[in-house]
Design a protein around this motif. Structure first.
Motif, PDB file in Angstrom:
ATOM      1  N   SER B  12       0.843  -1.202   0.000  1.00  0.00           N
ATOM      2  CA  SER B  12       0.000   0.000   0.000  1.00  0.00           C
ATOM      3  C   SER B  12       0.873   1.245   0.000  1.00  0.00           C
ATOM      4  O   SER B  12       1.816   1.331   0.787  1.00  0.00           O
ATOM      5  CB  SER B  12      -0.901   0.027   1.236  1.00  0.00           C
ATOM      6  OG  SER B  12      -1.826  -1.031   1.206  1.00  0.00           O
ATOM      7  N   SER B  14       0.688   5.772  -0.784  1.00  0.00           N
ATOM      8  CA  SER B  14      -0.125   6.955  -1.038  1.00  0.00           C
ATOM      9  C   SER B  14       0.193   7.495  -2.427  1.00  0.00           C
ATOM     10  O   SER B  14       1.305   7.314  -2.939  1.00  0.00           O
ATOM     11  CB  SER B  14       0.152   8.030   0.006  1.00  0.00           C
ATOM     12  OG  SER B  14      -0.173   7.567   1.299  1.00  0.00           O
ATOM     13  N   GLU B  15      -0.775   8.146  -3.014  1.00  0.00           N
ATOM     14  CA  GLU B  15      -0.543   8.758  -4.326  1.00  0.00           C
ATOM     15  C   GLU B  15       0.628   9.733  -4.214  1.00  0.00           C
ATOM     16  O   GLU B  15       0.706  10.527  -3.257  1.00  0.00           O
ATOM     17  CB  GLU B  15      -1.800   9.490  -4.786  1.00  0.00           C
ATOM     18  CG  GLU B  15      -1.777   9.885  -6.238  1.00  0.00           C
ATOM     19  CD  GLU B  15      -3.112  10.438  -6.713  1.00  0.00           C
ATOM     20  OE1 GLU B  15      -3.918  10.852  -5.859  1.00  0.00           O
ATOM     21  OE2 GLU B  15      -3.342  10.441  -7.933  1.00  0.00           O
ATOM     22  N   ALA B  17       3.757   8.794  -3.706  1.00  0.00           N
ATOM     23  CA  ALA B  17       4.857   8.131  -2.995  1.00  0.00           C
ATOM     24  C   ALA B  17       5.602   7.175  -3.915  1.00  0.00           C
ATOM     25  O   ALA B  17       5.113   6.781  -4.974  1.00  0.00           O
ATOM     26  CB  ALA B  17       4.315   7.373  -1.787  1.00  0.00           C
ATOM     27  N   VAL B 111      -3.207   1.953  -4.046  1.00  0.00           N
ATOM     28  CA  VAL B 111      -2.809   3.352  -4.027  1.00  0.00           C
ATOM     29  C   VAL B 111      -3.951   4.163  -3.413  1.00  0.00           C
ATOM     30  O   VAL B 111      -5.076   4.140  -3.925  1.00  0.00           O
ATOM     31  CB  VAL B 111      -2.495   3.870  -5.443  1.00  0.00           C
ATOM     32  CG1 VAL B 111      -2.026   5.320  -5.378  1.00  0.00           C
ATOM     33  CG2 VAL B 111      -1.446   2.993  -6.118  1.00  0.00           C
ATOM     34  N   SER B 112      -3.636   4.859  -2.335  1.00  0.00           N
ATOM     35  CA  SER B 112      -4.651   5.663  -1.651  1.00  0.00           C
ATOM     36  C   SER B 112      -4.439   7.150  -1.943  1.00  0.00           C
ATOM     37  O   SER B 112      -3.309   7.595  -2.133  1.00  0.00           O
ATOM     38  CB  SER B 112      -4.594   5.410  -0.151  1.00  0.00           C
ATOM     39  OG  SER B 112      -3.312   5.703   0.346  1.00  0.00           O
TER      40      SER B 112
END
Lengths: 114, 113
Positions: B12, B14-15, B17, B111-112
Motif C-alpha cells: 500500500s 499513497s498517491e 509516494a 494506491v490511496s
C-alpha cells in the motif's frame, strides 16, 4: 489488431461435464501457452506448444488435454470437470526469437465448476 | 530449477509516494526477467524485460527495474505512484532453452489518495 482471443469469457459447468476452451492469436507467433490463475498462487503453466505440431506438459497438466490445431489456434480441453478446476484460464503466445521474447496474453476465461 | 519470490502479497502506498515491488529469482544460468501488470478482469501486460546489456531497464508508465546479479534481484520501482497504478504485478523468469516462463505469486499494489 486483436492479439490473443479467448472464448468463452465465462462458463459454469457441473462436475463431470466436459468443455473446450478456445484460443487464437493473429500475431504469427510460434509458441502458445495455457495457464491457470488462482488466488495467491500466481500463474501456473498447464501445457505449452513451442511450435505447430508440438505440445508439452507444464507444471499442472493433470485433468487437461490440449490441441495445437494450427499455428493460430491452441485449445484446452477438460474431459471431466472437477471443482478443483475452478479458476481463471489464460492463453498466451510469444514470437520466435528465443526465450527472451515476452508473452502476450488474452483476457482470460473464468470457469466455475459446481 | 527456476523460481521467483515476490515479497509481500499486498503493498500500500499513497498517491505520489515511491513504489517498490520486490522480486528475487533463482536460476542456475543467466536469466531473462520480466515484469507484468494485470488490471482487474484483464490479462497480463508486459511492463518491462531484462535480457542482456544494461541492468537498469525502463518500461511503460514510468516504471523501471534494476537487475542485480549479486543479489539475484529484479525489483520494480516508480518514483511517484498514481491512482491508475493500482493493479497486480507479476515478476517472471526464463532462460535460453527453457521455452517457458515461471511466475511469482504476484503483488497487489493499492494506491490511496
Amino acid at each position: 489488431n486483436a492479439g490473443v482471443t479467448q472464448t468463452p469469457k465465462f462458463q459454469v459447468l457441473k462436475t463431470g461435464q466436459s468443455m473446450t476452451l478456445q484460443c487464437a492469436q493473429d500475431m504469427n507467433h510460434n509458441s502458445m501457452y495455457w495457464y491457470r490463475q488462482d488466488p495467491g498462487m500466481g500463474l501456473r503453466l498447464i501445457y505449452y506448444s513451442a511450435s505447430e505440431g508440438t505440445t508439452d506438459k507444464g507444471e499442472v497438466p493433470n485433468g487437461y488435454n490440449v490441441s495445437r490445431l494450427n499455428k493460430r489456434e491452441f485449445s484446452l480441453r477438460l474431459e471431466s470437470a472437477a471443482p478443483s478446476q475452478t479458476s481463471v484460464y489464460f492463453c498466451a503466445s510469444s514470437a520466435p526469437g528465443g526465450d527472451n521474447q515476452p508473452q502476450h496474453f488474452g483476457d482470460g476465461t473464468r470457469l466455475s465448476i459446481l | 530449477a527456476q523460481s521467483v519470490t515476490q515479497l509481500g502479497s499486498h503493498v500500500s502506498v499513497s498517491e505520489g509516494a515511491l513504489v517498490l515491488l520486490r522480486c528475487n529469482y533463482s536460476s542456475s544460468v543467466p536469466p531473462y526477467l520480466f515484469w507484468y501488470v494485470q488490471y482487474p478482469n484483464q490479462g497480463l501486460q508486459l511492463l518491462l524485460k531484462y535480457t542482456t546489456g544494461a541492468t537498469l531497464v525502463k518500461g511503460i508508465n514510468g516504471f523501471e527495474a534494476e537487475f542485480k546479479k549479486s543479489e539475484t534481484s529484479f525489483h520494480l520501482t516508480k518514483p511517484s505512484a498514481h491512482m491508475s497504478d493500482a493493479a497486480e504485478y507479476f515478476c517472471a523468469v526464463s532462460h535460453t532453452g527453457f521455452q517457458k516462463l515461471v511466475f511469482g505469486t504476484g503483488t497487489r499494489l493499492l494506491v490511496s489518495p
